[in-house]
Design an enzyme around this catalytic site. Structure first.
Site, PDB file in Angstrom:
ATOM      1  N   ASN A   1       0.866  -1.173  -0.200  1.00  9.10           N
ATOM      2  CA  ASN A   1       0.011  -0.139  -0.108  1.00  9.10           C
ATOM      3  C   ASN A   1       0.818   1.308   0.139  1.00  9.10           C
ATOM      4  O   ASN A   1       1.902   1.332   0.711  1.00  9.10           O
ATOM      5  CB  ASN A   1      -0.682  -0.022   1.201  1.00  9.10           C
ATOM      6  CG  ASN A   1      -1.900  -1.274   1.343  1.00  9.10           C
ATOM      7  OD1 ASN A   1      -2.309  -1.793   0.137  1.00  9.10           O
ATOM      8  ND2 ASN A   1      -2.298  -1.642   2.397  1.00  9.10           N
TER       9      ASN A   1
ATOM     10  N   GLY B   1      -3.894   3.228   0.764  1.00  8.71           N
ATOM     11  CA  GLY B   1      -4.320   2.613   2.227  1.00  8.71           C
ATOM     12  C   GLY B   1      -3.119   2.302   3.061  1.00  8.71           C
ATOM     13  O   GLY B   1      -3.007   1.639   3.960  1.00  8.71           O
ATOM     14  N   GLN B   2      -2.069   3.104   2.903  1.00 10.94           N
ATOM     15  CA  GLN B   2      -1.040   3.191   3.626  1.00 10.94           C
ATOM     16  C   GLN B   2      -1.341   3.721   4.962  1.00 10.94           C
ATOM     17  O   GLN B   2      -1.358   4.760   5.053  1.00 10.94           O
ATOM     18  CB  GLN B   2       0.320   3.656   2.946  1.00 10.94           C
ATOM     19  CG  GLN B   2       1.552   3.413   3.929  1.00 10.94           C
ATOM     20  CD  GLN B   2       2.945   3.787   3.041  1.00 10.94           C
ATOM     21  OE1 GLN B   2       2.906   4.646   2.154  1.00 10.94           O
ATOM     22  NE2 GLN B   2       4.089   3.726   3.684  1.00 10.94           N
TER      23      GLN B   2
ATOM     24  N   HIS C   1       6.447  -1.384   3.503  1.00 10.44           N
ATOM     25  CA  HIS C   1       6.323  -2.638   4.010  1.00 10.44           C
ATOM     26  C   HIS C   1       5.364  -3.250   3.132  1.00 10.44           C
ATOM     27  O   HIS C   1       4.685  -2.952   2.416  1.00 10.44           O
ATOM     28  CB  HIS C   1       5.630  -2.691   5.458  1.00 10.44           C
ATOM     29  CG  HIS C   1       4.245  -2.125   5.500  1.00 10.44           C
ATOM     30  ND1 HIS C   1       4.163  -0.699   5.559  1.00 10.44           N
ATOM     31  CD2 HIS C   1       3.035  -2.523   5.699  1.00 10.44           C
ATOM     32  CE1 HIS C   1       2.896  -0.429   5.575  1.00 10.44           C
ATOM     33  NE2 HIS C   1       2.278  -1.325   5.885  1.00 10.44           N
TER      34      HIS C   1
ATOM     35  N   HIS D   1       2.760  -6.580   2.747  1.00 11.96           N
ATOM     36  CA  HIS D   1       1.713  -7.549   3.241  1.00 11.96           C
ATOM     37  C   HIS D   1       1.868  -8.926   2.580  1.00 11.96           C
ATOM     38  O   HIS D   1       1.775  -9.048   1.270  1.00 11.96           O
ATOM     39  CB  HIS D   1       0.311  -6.901   3.021  1.00 11.96           C
ATOM     40  CG  HIS D   1       0.046  -5.787   3.817  1.00 11.96           C
ATOM     41  ND1 HIS D   1      -0.619  -5.526   5.083  1.00 11.96           N
ATOM     42  CD2 HIS D   1       0.377  -4.390   3.488  1.00 11.96           C
ATOM     43  CE1 HIS D   1      -0.606  -4.597   5.502  1.00 11.96           C
ATOM     44  NE2 HIS D   1      -0.147  -3.796   4.452  1.00 11.96           N
TER      45      HIS D   1
END
Length: 114
Positions: free
Chosen positions: A87, A93-94, A100, A102
């Site tokens: 994201n 949506g971060q 990082h 997911h």
């Protein structure tokens, strides 16, 4: 390291995390709000605010993160498949501004996501 960053605090050991993966460049641990039976985060030890902030010099690290995600998926026995998501930015949506990945698996994934 960014002293205000949640993930930097995890890397520094100031906030505990169940590290299920670690090498010299990154760590992996379960997401606190899992969206699949297996939902792990893979974060680089170098603070990069987002994918949008990655530079040409980060290419080896970005490739390493993808390879580490594959290693972690094998270790988690996600043989039927999995999804890797990054994201980026608020609209992406971060919620933690430290790059990082997911790693989601353990169930069929739908499309389109979100």
């Amino acid at each position: 390291m960014n002293p205000d960053c949640l993930f930097c605090k995890i890397l520094a050991g100031q906030i505990p995390a169940n590290r299920v993966y670690e090498d010299e460049y990154c760590i992996g641990f379960p997401d606190i709000n899992p969206q699949a039976p297996t939902h792990l985060l893979l974060i680089p030890k170098e603070h990069i605010a987002s994918q949008a902030k990655a530079l040409a010099e980060h290419k080896p690290l970005l490739g390493h993160l993808m390879a580490a995600a594959a290693d972690l998926a094998r270790a988690q026995k996600l043989d039927k498949g999995y999804r890797v998501v990054i994201n980026t930015g608020d609209d992406g949506g971060q919620t933690v501004h430290h790059l990082h990945l997911h790693l989601l698996g353990g169930r069929p994934m739908a499309w389109p996501p979100g």
